[in-house]
Design a protein around this motif. Structure first.
Motif, PDB file in Angstrom:
ATOM      1  N   GLY A 156       5.423 -38.741 -15.354  1.00 49.36           N
ATOM      2  CA  GLY A 156       5.742 -40.038 -14.750  1.00 49.36           C
ATOM      3  C   GLY A 156       7.203 -40.427 -14.836  1.00 49.36           C
ATOM      4  N   HIS A 157       7.937 -39.785 -15.769  1.00 49.95           N
ATOM      5  CA  HIS A 157       9.355 -40.147 -15.896  1.00 49.95           C
ATOM      6  C   HIS A 157      10.286 -39.049 -15.408  1.00 49.95           C
ATOM      7  CE1 HIS A 157       8.372 -43.998 -17.509  1.00 49.95           C
ATOM      8  NE2 HIS A 157       7.368 -43.371 -18.085  1.00 49.95           N
ATOM      9  N   ASN A 158       9.744 -38.158 -14.570  1.00 50.88           N
ATOM     10  CA  ASN A 158      10.604 -37.319 -13.733  1.00 50.88           C
ATOM     11  C   ASN A 158      10.983 -38.155 -12.516  1.00 50.88           C
ATOM     12  OD1 ASN A 158      10.282 -35.075 -15.291  1.00 50.88           O
ATOM     13  ND2 ASN A 158       9.236 -33.852 -13.746  1.00 50.88           N
ATOM     14  N   PRO A 172      14.425 -49.449 -10.637  1.00 58.12           N
ATOM     15  CA  PRO A 172      14.679 -49.196 -12.057  1.00 58.12           C
ATOM     16  C   PRO A 172      13.364 -49.033 -12.821  1.00 58.12           C
ATOM     17  CG  PRO A 172      15.009 -51.514 -11.566  1.00 58.12           C
ATOM     18  CD  PRO A 172      14.715 -50.836 -10.255  1.00 58.12           C
ATOM     19  N   CYS A 173      13.392 -48.232 -13.892  1.00 58.67           N
ATOM     20  CA  CYS A 173      12.199 -47.975 -14.693  1.00 58.67           C
ATOM     21  C   CYS A 173      12.434 -48.514 -16.106  1.00 58.67           C
ATOM     22  CB  CYS A 173      11.939 -46.477 -14.739  1.00 58.67           C
ATOM     23  SG  CYS A 173      10.430 -46.011 -15.586  1.00 58.67           S
ATOM     24  N   TYR A 174      11.358 -48.884 -16.795  1.00 59.17           N
ATOM     25  CA  TYR A 174      11.516 -49.424 -18.153  1.00 59.17           C
ATOM     26  C   TYR A 174      12.125 -48.404 -19.112  1.00 59.17           C
ATOM     27  CZ  TYR A 174       7.543 -46.877 -20.106  1.00 59.17           C
ATOM     28  OH  TYR A 174       6.717 -45.883 -20.559  1.00 59.17           O
ATOM     29  N   CYS A 175      12.049 -47.108 -18.748  1.00 53.88           N
ATOM     30  CA  CYS A 175      12.574 -46.071 -19.637  1.00 53.88           C
ATOM     31  C   CYS A 175      14.095 -46.000 -19.603  1.00 53.88           C
ATOM     32  CB  CYS A 175      11.973 -44.711 -19.280  1.00 53.88           C
ATOM     33  SG  CYS A 175      12.651 -43.969 -17.784  1.00 53.88           S
ATOM     34  N   GLY A 176      14.712 -46.751 -18.689  1.00 57.68           N
ATOM     35  CA  GLY A 176      16.166 -46.787 -18.633  1.00 57.68           C
ATOM     36  C   GLY A 176      16.747 -46.005 -17.467  1.00 57.68           C
ATOM     37  N   GLY A 179      14.168 -44.582 -10.314  1.00 57.58           N
ATOM     38  CA  GLY A 179      13.475 -43.713  -9.368  1.00 57.58           C
ATOM     39  C   GLY A 179      12.459 -42.788  -9.987  1.00 57.58           C
ATOM     40  N   CYS A 180      12.016 -43.103 -11.225  1.00 57.44           N
ATOM     41  CA  CYS A 180      10.962 -42.296 -11.850  1.00 57.44           C
ATOM     42  C   CYS A 180       9.709 -42.308 -10.982  1.00 57.44           C
ATOM     43  CB  CYS A 180      10.593 -42.868 -13.214  1.00 57.44           C
ATOM     44  SG  CYS A 180      11.860 -42.673 -14.457  1.00 57.44           S
ATOM     45  N   ILE A 181       8.921 -41.243 -11.069  1.00 56.76           N
ATOM     46  CA  ILE A 181       7.653 -41.157 -10.348  1.00 56.76           C
ATOM     47  C   ILE A 181       6.817 -42.416 -10.592  1.00 56.76           C
ATOM     48  CG2 ILE A 181       5.430 -39.933 -10.451  1.00 56.76           C
ATOM     49  CD1 ILE A 181       7.097 -37.317 -10.568  1.00 56.76           C
TER      50      ILE A 181
HETATM   51 ZN   LIG Z   1      11.015 -43.874 -16.250  1.00 59.04          ZN
END
Ligand SMILES: [Zn+2]
Length: 299
Positions: A156-158, A172-176, A179-181
């Motif tokens: 999911g975070h690719n 933006p994604c919460y992981c920083g 465009g993460c999956i």
């Molecule tokens: Zn992510």
């Protein structure tokens, strides 16, 4: 007897399975949110009560919304943040006086479906959760593949590959990262994409339902979703080449995905024929807790 525990952010569920996978007992209780000590105690009480009721002792497997650090065994990547940095497995082993197996909840989902679910008999299985977030797990010959960093299957975070139709900046994604999956394929991401393209504020099941009744804007949103899912899964097929991919989570209830995505992914997979099966889960919401119990299906 195998006891499986799904340690979720809102509830803790326990299931007791016999050796054939038959449910002997099922219990759930709310998670003491915010308190690590009370969460560990709650798991201990559930196990003790189940064993008292059934009159036998079981093996214990626990699914968590995170992973164990490969360095020191503490919990990381958990959205139930009060678990982070605690040695959960050690603490449970001390409390329960036995060896405990711990795994990421998406890995438990994949193991459940590979053991006696939709992908029973398949050698290599990629299990995908399409829900509030996006997770994945890999099971080979009914064993979870954990990986050197304990993140195998964390797809999911690719970044979403081949973003050919994307003219907008990636979300933006919460992981920083961006465009993460997960920012394209989770339930909230589907809803956000519909809004971004000028649609109404709807949740994912409403978009799917309206698309099936001929709403053109919802249909277009669903088609974008299907293309993105096909691209993202094609990347997995090119690396892992699994026999089966099983979908779980709320979005796995969209029937058309099982027809449309295998047609779309052909153009992105580097093979003349594609034999990979895309399957809907058979155990639904119970897959996480069943998979936790099956962590003890191999010596
Ligand atoms: Zn992510």
């Amino acid at each position: 007897m195998r006891l499986g525990i799904d340690l979720g952010g809102s509830k803790i569920e326990l299931v007791a399975l016999d050796e054939c996978g038959k449910v002997l007992l099922r219990r759930r209780r709310p998670t003491p949110r915010g308190s690590y000590r009370e969460t560990v105690a709650a798991v201990g009480k559930l196990v003790a009560a189940a064993e008292r009721e059934l009159g036998q002792r079981g093996s214990v497997g626990v699914g968590i919304p995170g992973a164990e650090s490969a360095v020191d065994g503490t919990v990381k990547n958990a959205n139930s943040t009060w678990l982070i940095a605690h040695a959960l497995r050690d603490d449970l082993q001390t409390l329960l006086q036995r060896e405990v197996r711990l795994a990421n909840d998406a890995n438990c989902f994949a193991l459940s479906e590979a053991t006696d679910g939709a992908a029973e008999g398949a050698e290599t299985v990629f299990g995908v959760i399409l829900g509030t977030g996006v997770g994945g797990g890999i099971v080979v010959r009914q064993r979870v593949l954990e990986g050197a960093n304990r993140i195998a299957g964390e797809w999911g975070h690719n970044p979403l590959p081949l973003p050919d139709e994307e003219i907008l900046p990636p979300p933006p994604c919460y992981c920083g990262r961006c465009g993460c999956i997960e920012t394209w394929l989770s339930g909230p991401a589907l809803a956000a994409d519909h809004l971004r393209h000028g649609g109404e504020a709807l949740i994912a099941p409403q978009i799917a339902s309206r698309a099936s009744h001929g709403d053109t804007a919802c249909e277009a949103t669903l088609q974008r979703y299907e293309r993105r899912l096909a691209k993202a899964l094609a990347m997995v097929v090119n690396i892992l080449d699994p026999d089966a991919i099983v979908l779980g989570g709320g979005l796995s209830n969209i029937d058309r995905l099982y027809r449309s995505v295998p047609q779309l992914w052909r153009r992105y997979i580097f093979s003349d024929v594609v034999q990979t099966r895309l399957l809907r889960n058979s155990h639904g919401d119970s897959s996480g807790v069943r998979g936790a119990a099956w962590l003890w299906n191999a010596a």
